[in-house]
Scaffold this active site. Structure first.
Site, short mmCIF file in Angstrom:
data_model
loop_
_atom_site.label_atom_id
_atom_site.label_comp_id
_atom_site.label_asym_id
_atom_site.label_seq_id
_atom_site.Cartn_x
_atom_site.Cartn_y
_atom_site.Cartn_z
N TYR A 182 83.97 40.69 9.29
CA TYR A 182 84.70 41.27 10.44
C TYR A 182 85.25 40.16 11.34
O TYR A 182 86.30 40.30 11.97
CB TYR A 182 83.82 42.26 11.21
CG TYR A 182 84.60 43.25 12.06
CD1 TYR A 182 85.55 44.09 11.48
CD2 TYR A 182 84.41 43.32 13.44
CE1 TYR A 182 86.28 44.99 12.25
CE2 TYR A 182 85.12 44.22 14.22
CZ TYR A 182 86.06 45.04 13.62
OH TYR A 182 86.78 45.93 14.39
N LYS A 190 87.11 42.79 19.48
CA LYS A 190 86.49 44.03 19.97
C LYS A 190 85.56 43.75 21.15
O LYS A 190 85.44 44.59 22.05
CB LYS A 190 85.74 44.75 18.85
CG LYS A 190 86.64 45.33 17.75
CD LYS A 190 87.67 46.34 18.25
CE LYS A 190 88.31 47.12 17.12
NZ LYS A 190 89.47 47.91 17.60
P1 NAD Z 1 94.94 52.77 10.88
O1 NAD Z 1 95.49 51.69 10.03
O2 NAD Z 1 95.20 54.15 10.51
O3 NAD Z 1 95.40 52.55 12.40
C1 NAD Z 1 95.68 51.29 12.94
C2 NAD Z 1 96.97 51.44 13.73
O4 NAD Z 1 97.28 50.23 14.43
C3 NAD Z 1 98.19 51.76 12.84
O5 NAD Z 1 98.78 52.96 13.24
C4 NAD Z 1 99.11 50.60 13.08
O6 NAD Z 1 100.47 50.96 13.05
C5 NAD Z 1 98.70 50.18 14.47
N1 NAD Z 1 99.15 48.83 14.81
C6 NAD Z 1 98.86 47.65 14.21
N2 NAD Z 1 99.52 46.65 14.81
C7 NAD Z 1 100.25 47.19 15.82
C8 NAD Z 1 101.15 46.69 16.80
N3 NAD Z 1 101.44 45.37 16.89
N4 NAD Z 1 101.70 47.55 17.68
C9 NAD Z 1 101.40 48.87 17.63
N5 NAD Z 1 100.57 49.42 16.73
C10 NAD Z 1 100.01 48.58 15.84
O7 NAD Z 1 93.35 52.48 10.96
P2 NAD Z 1 92.20 53.11 11.86
O8 NAD Z 1 90.94 52.80 11.14
O9 NAD Z 1 92.53 54.49 12.22
O10 NAD Z 1 92.22 52.17 13.15
C11 NAD Z 1 92.41 52.66 14.46
C12 NAD Z 1 91.46 51.97 15.42
O11 NAD Z 1 90.13 52.33 15.10
C13 NAD Z 1 91.52 50.45 15.41
O12 NAD Z 1 91.39 49.96 16.74
C14 NAD Z 1 90.29 50.10 14.62
O13 NAD Z 1 89.81 48.80 14.95
C15 NAD Z 1 89.35 51.17 15.09
N6 NAD Z 1 88.14 51.40 14.27
C16 NAD Z 1 88.26 51.66 12.94
C17 NAD Z 1 87.11 51.89 12.20
C18 NAD Z 1 87.19 52.16 10.70
O14 NAD Z 1 86.19 51.94 10.02
N7 NAD Z 1 88.31 52.62 10.17
C19 NAD Z 1 85.86 51.87 12.81
C20 NAD Z 1 85.79 51.61 14.18
C21 NAD Z 1 86.94 51.39 14.90
O1 0WE Z 2 88.65 47.49 13.05
C1 0WE Z 2 88.66 47.74 11.86
C2 0WE Z 2 89.84 47.33 11.00
C3 0WE Z 2 90.66 46.25 11.64
C4 0WE Z 2 91.73 45.62 10.81
C5 0WE Z 2 91.90 45.82 9.44
C6 0WE Z 2 92.93 45.16 8.76
C7 0WE Z 2 93.12 45.28 7.29
C8 0WE Z 2 94.53 44.98 6.85
C9 0WE Z 2 92.56 44.75 11.46
N1 0WE Z 2 93.57 44.09 10.82
C10 0WE Z 2 93.76 44.29 9.49
N2 0WE Z 2 94.76 43.59 8.87
C11 0WE Z 2 95.15 43.82 7.59
O2 0WE Z 2 96.03 43.15 7.04
N3 0WE Z 2 87.56 48.34 11.30
C12 0WE Z 2 86.42 48.63 12.14
C13 0WE Z 2 87.44 48.66 9.85
C14 0WE Z 2 86.75 47.49 9.22
O3 0WE Z 2 87.45 46.37 8.93
C15 0WE Z 2 86.55 45.45 8.43
C16 0WE Z 2 85.26 46.02 8.42
C17 0WE Z 2 85.39 47.32 8.94
C18 0WE Z 2 84.29 48.30 9.15
C19 0WE Z 2 86.75 44.14 8.00
C20 0WE Z 2 85.68 43.41 7.54
C21 0WE Z 2 84.40 43.94 7.53
C22 0WE Z 2 84.17 45.26 7.96
#
Ligand code: NAD
Ligand code: 0WE
Length: 254
Positions: free
Chosen positions: A154, A161
């Site tokens: 991560y 975060k």
């Molecule tokens: P996702 O890829 O569906 O959403 C990420 C969004 O970020 C996308 O819509 C993308 O267009 C947007 N984005 C990226 N760069 C951008 C920029 N420069 N300007 C505007 N928008 C931008 O993935 P998700 O998992 O739904 O992620 C949403 C949030 O949830 C993130 O903050 C992520 O860190 C957080 N999160 C995800 C998880 C997980 O396991 N998926 C867990 C905890 C928190």
């Molecule tokens: O916040 C996130 C995802 C954030 C994220 C993911 C990507 C993948 C593709 C930010 N930037 C990028 N850029 C890319 O090009 N999560 C909480 C999901 C997540 O991401 C991980 C996790 C978990 C959980 C990455 C490493 C280890 C665990």
């Protein structure tokens, strides 16, 4: 209908697996009016049909690392709605190379990019939208437990975060005198676009099933229901806080 007559602005829908999509779904079912951001033409094509599905009022282009685009978005929202009751920030980005290997290898540019898009953008958005927030408005963002503890791969996102969560506390004080609340939801791992191609993601999911108190992973609907609490009057006494929606994983030691 907890959100009847409320206007909710949603940043971060990429597709129907996005956490923001799950939030939008629950908000719509509770009577909210919705509007969605997208980034560039390729995502516009994905977000447009999703907005139609939810009867969204409008969509707008907004790369959150560009002040001009945030400013234009605020102007458009002022024209369309006049005010905002609920704002959802569900945006994060780091270079894929920085989400593997050793954190120590993070470049200055990679660090700045991750912190800019994933942490500073919340402050930039609150700054631009502050004049549009209604009394008792609710702002929320999405975070992850990697801000608190080391989680393999991560890396720079954990640091971003941590900055995001601290930003929530400082923004809560600034906005609190106007009755505006701001909180973060710390979601457990969910298979979304942002989680695809992450090394070891399957192991992370199975660790939760094995070790978390609820013995299951959370989904977009679990997060949507927590978002409904934060968006509605039910959370009138809560701000600056982190609400864990992670099957209880963060609460365990041995
Ligand atoms: P996702 O890829 O569906 O959403 C990420 C969004 O970020 C996308 O819509 C993308 O267009 C947007 N984005 C990226 N760069 C951008 C920029 N420069 N300007 C505007 N928008 C931008 O993935 P998700 O998992 O739904 O992620 C949403 C949030 O949830 C993130 O903050 C992520 O860190 C957080 N999160 C995800 C998880 C997980 O396991 N998926 C867990 C905890 C928190
Ligand atoms: O916040 C996130 C995802 C954030 C994220 C993911 C990507 C993948 C593709 C930010 N930037 C990028 N850029 C890319 O090009 N999560 C909480 C999901 C997540 O991401 C991980 C996790 C978990 C959980 C990455 C490493 C280890 C665990």
């Amino acid at each position: 209908m907890l959100l009847k007559d409320k206007k909710a602005l949603i940043f971060g829908v990429a597709n129907n697996k996005s956490i923001a999509y799950g939030v939008a779904d629950v908000f719509k079912k509770n009577g909210a009016s919705l509007a969605f951001s997208y980034v560039g033409e390729s995502l516009k094509k994905r977000v447009e049909p999703i907005s139609q599905e939810f009867g969204g009022d409008f969509i707008f282009d907004c790369n959150v690392s560009l002040d001009d685009q945030i400013k234009s978005a605020a102007e458009l929202v002022k024209k369309e709605w006049g005010q905002v009751d609920i704002l959802v920030h569900s945006v994060a980005f780091a270079n894929r190379d920085d989400l593997q290997g050793r954190f120590i290898d993070t470049s200055r540019a990679g660090f700045n990019l991750a912190l800019d898009v994933s942490a500073y953008s919340l402050t930039a958005i609150c700054q631009a939208f502050e004049p549009l927030f209604s009394k008792n408005a609710s702002v929320m963002t999405m975070t992850y437990y990697g801000s608190q503890k080391y989680i393999t791969n991560y890396n720079v996102m954990g640091v971003a975060k941590a900055a995001l969560e601290a930003s929530v506390r400082y923004l809560a004080m600034d906005l609190g005198s106007k009755g505006i609340r701001i909180n973060a939801i710390s979601a457990g791992p969910i298979k979304t676009l942002a989680a695809s191609g992450i090394n070891g993601f399957k192991t992370i999911l199975s660790t939760i099933e094995e070790k978390a108190p609820l013995k299951r992973n959370v989904d977009q609907e679990d997060v949507g229901k927590a978002a409904l609490f934060l968006a509605s009057d039910l959370s009138s006494g809560t701000t600056g806080d982190i609400l864990y929606v992670d099957s209880g994983y963060n609460t365990i030691g041995i």
